[in-house]
Design a protein around this motif. Structure first.
Motif, PDB file in Angstrom:
ATOM      1  N   MET A   1       0.658  53.559  38.236  1.00 32.46           N
ATOM      2  CA  MET A   1       1.838  52.460  38.246  1.00 32.46           C
ATOM      3  C   MET A   1       2.816  52.538  39.383  1.00 32.46           C
ATOM      4  SD  MET A   1       1.315  50.879  35.007  1.00 32.46           S
ATOM      5  CE  MET A   1       0.638  50.243  36.193  1.00 32.46           C
ATOM      6  N   THR A   2       2.857  53.676  39.872  1.00 31.06           N
ATOM      7  CA  THR A   2       3.845  53.873  41.137  1.00 31.06           C
ATOM      8  C   THR A   2       3.177  52.845  42.232  1.00 31.06           C
ATOM      9  OG1 THR A   2       4.357  56.117  40.490  1.00 31.06           O
ATOM     10  CG2 THR A   2       4.816  55.202  42.840  1.00 31.06           C
ATOM     11  N   ALA A   3       1.980  52.758  42.339  1.00 29.37           N
ATOM     12  CA  ALA A   3       1.112  52.125  43.324  1.00 29.37           C
ATOM     13  C   ALA A   3       1.494  50.657  43.294  1.00 29.37           C
ATOM     14  CB  ALA A   3      -0.304  52.413  43.590  1.00 29.37           C
ATOM     15  N   ALA A   4       1.184  50.301  42.010  1.00 27.35           N
ATOM     16  CA  ALA A   4       1.438  48.798  41.601  1.00 27.35           C
ATOM     17  C   ALA A   4       2.708  48.635  41.845  1.00 27.35           C
ATOM     18  CB  ALA A   4       1.112  48.535  40.220  1.00 27.35           C
ATOM     19  N   ALA A   5       3.921  49.443  41.318  1.00 26.70           N
ATOM     20  CA  ALA A   5       5.269  49.002  41.728  1.00 26.70           C
ATOM     21  C   ALA A   5       5.615  49.035  43.320  1.00 26.70           C
ATOM     22  CB  ALA A   5       6.345  50.223  41.310  1.00 26.70           C
ATOM     23  N   ALA A   6       4.830  49.725  43.858  1.00 24.60           N
ATOM     24  CA  ALA A   6       5.111  49.895  45.471  1.00 24.60           C
ATOM     25  C   ALA A   6       4.629  48.380  46.178  1.00 24.60           C
ATOM     26  CB  ALA A   6       4.361  51.072  46.156  1.00 24.60           C
ATOM     27  N   VAL A   7       3.558  47.907  45.401  1.00 26.24           N
ATOM     28  CA  VAL A   7       2.982  46.616  45.882  1.00 26.24           C
ATOM     29  C   VAL A   7       4.038  45.499  45.752  1.00 26.24           C
ATOM     30  CG1 VAL A   7       1.304  45.040  45.733  1.00 26.24           C
ATOM     31  CG2 VAL A   7       0.865  47.253  45.952  1.00 26.24           C
TER      32      VAL A   7
ATOM     33  N   ALA B   1      15.612  34.291  46.340  1.00 19.92           N
ATOM     34  CA  ALA B   1      15.759  34.181  44.768  1.00 19.92           C
ATOM     35  C   ALA B   1      14.361  34.501  44.148  1.00 19.92           C
ATOM     36  CB  ALA B   1      16.051  32.832  44.135  1.00 19.92           C
ATOM     37  N   LEU B   2      13.121  34.038  44.817  1.00 17.92           N
ATOM     38  CA  LEU B   2      11.869  34.525  44.547  1.00 17.92           C
ATOM     39  C   LEU B   2      11.511  35.857  44.670  1.00 17.92           C
ATOM     40  CD1 LEU B   2       9.830  31.430  45.629  1.00 17.92           C
ATOM     41  CD2 LEU B   2      10.080  32.219  43.383  1.00 17.92           C
ATOM     42  N   GLY B   3      12.074  36.582  45.440  1.00 21.87           N
ATOM     43  CA  GLY B   3      12.074  37.882  45.785  1.00 21.87           C
ATOM     44  C   GLY B   3      12.580  38.765  44.603  1.00 21.87           C
ATOM     45  N   LEU B   4      13.332  38.257  43.851  1.00 19.25           N
ATOM     46  CA  LEU B   4      13.835  39.027  42.713  1.00 19.25           C
ATOM     47  C   LEU B   4      12.739  39.264  41.606  1.00 19.25           C
ATOM     48  CD1 LEU B   4      17.259  37.223  42.122  1.00 19.25           C
ATOM     49  CD2 LEU B   4      16.817  39.567  43.000  1.00 19.25           C
ATOM     50  N   ILE B   5      11.755  38.426  41.559  1.00 24.04           N
ATOM     51  CA  ILE B   5      10.837  38.471  40.706  1.00 24.04           C
ATOM     52  C   ILE B   5      10.090  39.788  40.692  1.00 24.04           C
ATOM     53  CG2 ILE B   5       8.669  37.326  39.607  1.00 24.04           C
ATOM     54  CD1 ILE B   5      10.098  34.552  40.217  1.00 24.04           C
ATOM     55  N   PRO B   6       9.450  39.915  41.803  1.00 22.70           N
ATOM     56  CA  PRO B   6       8.560  41.248  42.065  1.00 22.70           C
ATOM     57  C   PRO B   6       9.384  42.287  42.147  1.00 22.70           C
ATOM     58  CG  PRO B   6       8.339  39.919  44.132  1.00 22.70           C
ATOM     59  CD  PRO B   6       9.257  39.186  43.040  1.00 22.70           C
ATOM     60  N   LEU B   7      10.826  42.138  42.611  1.00 16.60           N
ATOM     61  CA  LEU B   7      11.617  43.344  42.489  1.00 16.60           C
ATOM     62  C   LEU B   7      12.019  44.010  41.146  1.00 16.60           C
ATOM     63  CD1 LEU B   7      13.605  45.204  44.220  1.00 16.60           C
ATOM     64  CD2 LEU B   7      15.344  43.681  43.566  1.00 16.60           C
ATOM     65  N   ILE B   8      12.269  42.791  40.208  1.00 18.02           N
ATOM     66  CA  ILE B   8      12.320  43.266  38.782  1.00 18.02           C
ATOM     67  C   ILE B   8      11.190  43.916  38.180  1.00 18.02           C
ATOM     68  CG2 ILE B   8      13.087  42.256  36.550  1.00 18.02           C
ATOM     69  CD1 ILE B   8      14.878  40.575  37.991  1.00 18.02           C
TER      70      ILE B   8
ATOM     71  N   LEU C   1       7.751  48.437  36.143  1.00 18.10           N
ATOM     72  CA  LEU C   1       6.545  48.976  36.178  1.00 18.10           C
ATOM     73  C   LEU C   1       6.927  50.534  36.449  1.00 18.10           C
ATOM     74  CD1 LEU C   1       4.203  46.878  38.479  1.00 18.10           C
ATOM     75  CD2 LEU C   1       3.966  47.332  36.169  1.00 18.10           C
ATOM     76  N   LEU C   2       7.656  50.817  37.181  1.00 20.14           N
ATOM     77  CA  LEU C   2       8.193  52.276  37.486  1.00 20.14           C
ATOM     78  C   LEU C   2       8.849  52.961  36.070  1.00 20.14           C
ATOM     79  CD1 LEU C   2       9.785  52.351  41.010  1.00 20.14           C
ATOM     80  CD2 LEU C   2       7.733  53.528  40.294  1.00 20.14           C
ATOM     81  N   ARG C   3       9.372  52.077  35.435  1.00 10.87           N
ATOM     82  CA  ARG C   3      10.083  52.287  33.894  1.00 10.87           C
ATOM     83  C   ARG C   3       9.068  52.187  33.163  1.00 10.87           C
ATOM     84  NH1 ARG C   3      16.005  51.886  33.404  1.00 10.87           N
ATOM     85  NH2 ARG C   3      16.895  52.538  35.483  1.00 10.87           N
ATOM     86  N   LEU C   4       7.547  51.835  33.213  1.00  7.79           N
ATOM     87  CA  LEU C   4       6.422  51.749  32.195  1.00  7.79           C
ATOM     88  C   LEU C   4       6.958  50.859  31.225  1.00  7.79           C
ATOM     89  CD1 LEU C   4       5.225  55.261  31.941  1.00  7.79           C
ATOM     90  CD2 LEU C   4       4.644  53.430  33.448  1.00  7.79           C
ATOM     91  N   ARG C   5       7.677  49.716  31.455  1.00  6.69           N
ATOM     92  CA  ARG C   5       7.649  48.624  30.573  1.00  6.69           C
ATOM     93  C   ARG C   5       6.812  47.530  30.529  1.00  6.69           C
ATOM     94  NH1 ARG C   5      11.435  52.007  29.661  1.00  6.69           N
ATOM     95  NH2 ARG C   5      13.676  51.778  29.718  1.00  6.69           N
ATOM     96  N   GLY C   6       6.296  47.141  29.195  1.00  3.05           N
ATOM     97  CA  GLY C   6       5.124  46.450  29.322  1.00  3.05           C
ATOM     98  C   GLY C   6       5.299  44.938  29.666  1.00  3.05           C
TER      99      GLY C   6
END
Length: 123
Positions: free
Chosen positions: A1-7, A46-53, A58-63
């Motif tokens: 999950m950390t790697a996916a969050a990093a991407v 504004a679009l950058g907010l989507i992957p940031l959130i 993902l880091l907090r393991l939210r479905g």
């Protein structure tokens, strides 16, 4: 999950950087359409907010975070294709974006991801 969050975080950073670049070059240069350039820069930020959130989720393991992260990867693929069909420095950028997007999709679609995020559990 950390790697996916990093991407996802990397993509957020790239969108923010692109938006700031467009805004700064609009304000310091002579664009064809000031309003269109300012709108484009603000849209990228504004679009950058989507992957940031999504990365934070993902880091907090939210479905719920898996959906926006997957959508971000899917939206990046046509951009990568467009960059690959261009010339100059756009081609390596397209290769990098395609590699990051496919890697992110592979991680997010891997069978262990829903399990780690608690998706599909019945309680």
């Amino acid at each position: 999950m950390t790697a996916a969050a990093a991407v996802a975080g990397l993509e957020a950073l790239a969108l923010f950087a692109g938006g700031v670049y467009v805004l700064v070059s609009t304000l310091t240069g002579d664009p064809d359409g000031v309003t269109q350039a300012l709108t484009g820069g603000a849209t990228l930020i504004a679009l950058g907010l989507i992957p940031l959130i999504a990365a934070r989720g993902l880091l907090r393991l939210r479905g719920w975070s898996r959906g926006p992260a997957i959508i971000t990867q899917l939206m990046a693929l046509p951009v990568a294709w467009t960059l690959l069909r261009a010339s100059g420095a756009a081609i390596p950028a397209g290769i990098a974006l395609a590699a990051v997007s496919v890697t992110g999709l592979a991680m997010l679609l891997h069978p262990s991801t829903p399990q780690a995020l608690g998706i599909g559990r019945r309680g």
